[in-house]
Design an enzyme around this catalytic site. Structure first.
Site, PDB file in Angstrom:
ATOM      1  N   ASP A  52      32.541 -47.506  36.028  1.00 27.64           N
ATOM      2  CA  ASP A  52      33.407 -45.523  35.121  1.00 27.64           C
ATOM      3  C   ASP A  52      33.949 -46.157  36.376  1.00 27.64           C
ATOM      4  OD1 ASP A  52      31.390 -45.369  34.185  1.00 27.64           O
ATOM      5  OD2 ASP A  52      30.647 -43.873  34.876  1.00 27.64           O
ATOM      6  N   ASN A  97      31.594 -46.488  28.526  1.00 27.64           N
ATOM      7  CA  ASN A  97      30.846 -44.964  29.036  1.00 27.64           C
ATOM      8  C   ASN A  97      31.454 -44.348  30.160  1.00 27.64           C
ATOM      9  OD1 ASN A  97      29.202 -42.674  27.474  1.00 27.64           O
ATOM     10  ND2 ASN A  97      27.271 -44.288  27.596  1.00 27.64           N
ATOM     11  N   SER A 201      25.093 -27.433  35.865  1.00 29.31           N
ATOM     12  CA  SER A 201      25.700 -28.918  36.766  1.00 29.31           C
ATOM     13  C   SER A 201      26.940 -27.592  36.976  1.00 29.31           C
ATOM     14  CB  SER A 201      25.830 -29.800  35.160  1.00 29.31           C
ATOM     15  OG  SER A 201      24.977 -30.872  34.977  1.00 29.31           O
ATOM     16  N   ASP A 317      21.561 -35.512  37.290  1.00 29.73           N
ATOM     17  CA  ASP A 317      21.574 -37.097  37.802  1.00 29.73           C
ATOM     18  C   ASP A 317      20.485 -37.400  38.977  1.00 29.73           C
ATOM     19  OD1 ASP A 317      23.485 -36.764  35.763  1.00 29.73           O
ATOM     20  OD2 ASP A 317      25.000 -37.822  37.572  1.00 29.73           O
ATOM     21  N   GLU A 345      23.638 -41.212  28.647  1.00 29.83           N
ATOM     22  CA  GLU A 345      24.030 -42.656  28.768  1.00 29.83           C
ATOM     23  C   GLU A 345      23.123 -42.544  27.268  1.00 29.83           C
ATOM     24  OE1 GLU A 345      25.181 -41.024  31.121  1.00 29.83           O
ATOM     25  OE2 GLU A 345      26.233 -42.200  32.591  1.00 29.83           O
ATOM     26  N   HIS A 389      21.716 -47.161  33.404  1.00 31.08           N
ATOM     27  CA  HIS A 389      21.798 -46.776  34.797  1.00 31.08           C
ATOM     28  C   HIS A 389      20.597 -46.484  35.253  1.00 31.08           C
ATOM     29  CE1 HIS A 389      25.427 -44.409  36.055  1.00 31.08           C
ATOM     30  NE2 HIS A 389      24.769 -43.613  34.783  1.00 31.08           N
ATOM     31  N   ARG A 390      20.555 -44.959  35.026  1.00 31.73           N
ATOM     32  CA  ARG A 390      19.802 -44.547  36.400  1.00 31.73           C
ATOM     33  C   ARG A 390      18.380 -44.818  35.574  1.00 31.73           C
ATOM     34  NH1 ARG A 390      22.971 -41.676  39.458  1.00 31.73           N
ATOM     35  NH2 ARG A 390      24.963 -41.141  38.535  1.00 31.73           N
ATOM     36  N   LYS A 415      27.092 -49.303  35.798  1.00 32.63           N
ATOM     37  CA  LYS A 415      28.235 -48.229  35.701  1.00 32.63           C
ATOM     38  C   LYS A 415      28.053 -47.568  37.149  1.00 32.63           C
ATOM     39  CE  LYS A 415      28.210 -44.333  32.558  1.00 32.63           C
ATOM     40  NZ  LYS A 415      28.076 -43.368  33.072  1.00 32.63           N
TER      41      LYS A 415
END
Ligand SMILES: O=C(O)C1=C[C@@H](OP(=O)(O)O)[C@@H](O)[C@H](O)C1
Ligand SMILES: C=C(OP(=O)(O)O)C(=O)O
Length: 429
Positions: A52, A97, A201, A317, A345, A389-390, A415
């Site tokens: 990123d 992304n 958020s 997240d 994502e 990624h998460r 990422k």
């Protein structure tokens, strides 16, 4: 370096130790952008080195910003432009992304003297940006959709924007408000930015306002309903900008400590962190873990965990980490008010529900919530990670059970956290 297509993590008997988390993605990309626009040179330290951030840096290079990077890419000195971006040739910028590159750059470029197309990975073309474009058009911006209305790629004919009364819909992503806020000082006139809908958020707006303040711009915040920003301003370099460790990246290690007993100390974050995801530790505490707060670290010690039922809109997240921590708690866990997991994502609500069910958990997937009932035993399965990624990092926690777990495409952590699995192994005994 090429990554294996799968990684199997064997059951871990004990978790103990200390981990330093890399720099925050949210702070790295905000600070890079403001350093590029600012008057003066800024040296950023503890910058995150991940995909990123590479996308933001590549965009700045194309836009003619001069910067030097240390060999390990964590120290970056940026020569600010003392104003907006300027480019003679039309440019195409590929932003992967990275939401924290696409959204803020879109606004800053719309207010600059540039002719630029913003593109990204296929998933980026499915991630909404219409609420941001609508807001910028109110300020006078010229932005067109090149494929589907409301989604990248975008064609921007940048120009000096007038500002004025701008309404931003905050119900899908806070990044739209962040983007308008960071561009607003560059507008000709003053702006009053009002929020339509519920702002999601919200703590990310604190990161934005704090970073802007460090670059010399104050915003009047009327209870997150409206924000007043004076136009015709310049950002001013603070000289040095130290990026805090990433609180979302910390969540996996803190959760491991909570699940498995032993103590895990995470350094690089602390009790005064500006990042909202630090509040993840409160959720672990509510589940039964012991949490100790220090200026420069957080320590979690495991205790038997019980399920919780909580609104986690403020930590979108890190909340994903609770979905897999739930496998180790007594009773069900509900994570609520997280509709926008669906536009990140991947459709994270569906992805988490699908993979948790493969392991043997019972899962209810609502439109904006997920509820997880742990199962006595887990199955050894291949976890699909959906280029998210998460998802990959969350499911690494499964190896804290008696069952191994195989993570497909572990390299997708690049990422935000390229060496995640290496660091994870350092606390596994
Ligand atoms: O502003 C930021 O740095 C971010 C805001 C959040 O997005 P939303 O506001 O879309 O939830 C978060 O999920 C993302 O990883 C980073
Ligand atoms: C949602 C995320 O990323 P982005 O900044 O691309 O929105 C994330 O990192 O979880």
């Amino acid at each position: 370096m090429s990554q294996p297509s799968q990684l199997t993590l064997q059951p871990v008997a004990k978790i103990e130790g200390e981990v330093n988390v890399p720099g925050s993605k949210s702070l790295s990309n905000r600070a890079l952008l403001l350093a590029a626009l600012a008057e003066g040179k800024t040296t950023l330290t503890n910058l995150l080195d991940s995909d990123d951030i590479r996308h933001m840096l590549a965009a700045l290079t194309s836009l003619g910003v001069n910067y030097s990077l240390s060999e390990d890419k964590t120290v970056c000195t940026v020569e600010g432009l003392a104003g907006t971006f300027k480019s003679i040739e039309p440019l195409e910028l590929f932003l992967g992304n990275a939401g924290t590159a696409m959204r803020p750059l879109c606004a800053a470029l719309a207010a600059s003297d540039v002719d630029v197309t913003l593109t990204g990975e296929p998933r980026m073309e499915e991630r909404p940006i219409g609420d941001l474009v609508d807001a910028l058009r109110q300020a006078g911006a010229s932005i067109e959709y090149l494929k589907n209305d409301g989604y990248p790629p975008l064609e921007i004919k940048g120009q000096r924007l007038k500002g004025g009364d701008i309404q931003v819909d905050g119900s899908v992503s806070s990044q739209f408000l962040t983007a308008v806020l960071m561009a607003a000082p560059l507008f000709e006139g003053d702006s009053v930015i009002s929020i339509k809908g519920e702002l999601v958020s919200k703590p990310y707006i604190d990161i934005t306002l704090d970073t802007m303040a460090r670059f010399g711009v104050e915003v009047a915040n009327d209870d997150y309903r409206s924000f007043a920003v004076s136009g015709g301003q310049k950002y001013v370099s603070p000289g040095r900008f130290m990026v805090e460790g990433d609180a979302s990246s910390a969540s996996y290690f803190l959760a491991a400590g909570a699940i498995k007993g032993g103590s895990v100390k995470v350094t690089g974050i602390g009790k005064n962190s500006i990042q909202g995801d630090i509040r993840f530790a409160d959720v672990l505490e509510a589940m039964g873990a012991k949490v100790e707060w220090f200026d420069d670290c957080v320590v979690v010690t495991g205790q038997p965990l019980k399920g919780v039922d909580m609104d986690m809109n403020h930590i979108p997240d890190a909340a994903m980490t609770i979905a897999t921590t739930a496998l180790f708690a007594e009773g069900p866990t509900a994570i609520r008010n997280i509709y926008n997991w669906r536009v990140k994502e991947t459709d994270r609500l569906h992805a988490m529900a699908t993979e948790l069910r493969k392991l043997g958990a019972e899962v209810e997937e609502g439109e904006d919530y997920i509820k997880v009932w742990p199962s006595e035993t887990l199955k050894h399965v291949d976890i699909d990670t959906y280029n998210d990624h998460r998802v990959a990092m969350c499911f690494s926690l499964v190896c804290l059970s008696d069952t191994p777990v195989t993570i497909n495409d572990p390299g997708c952590t690049a990422k935000t956290f390229p060496d995640y699995f290496t660091r994870f192994k350092t606390i596994c005994a």
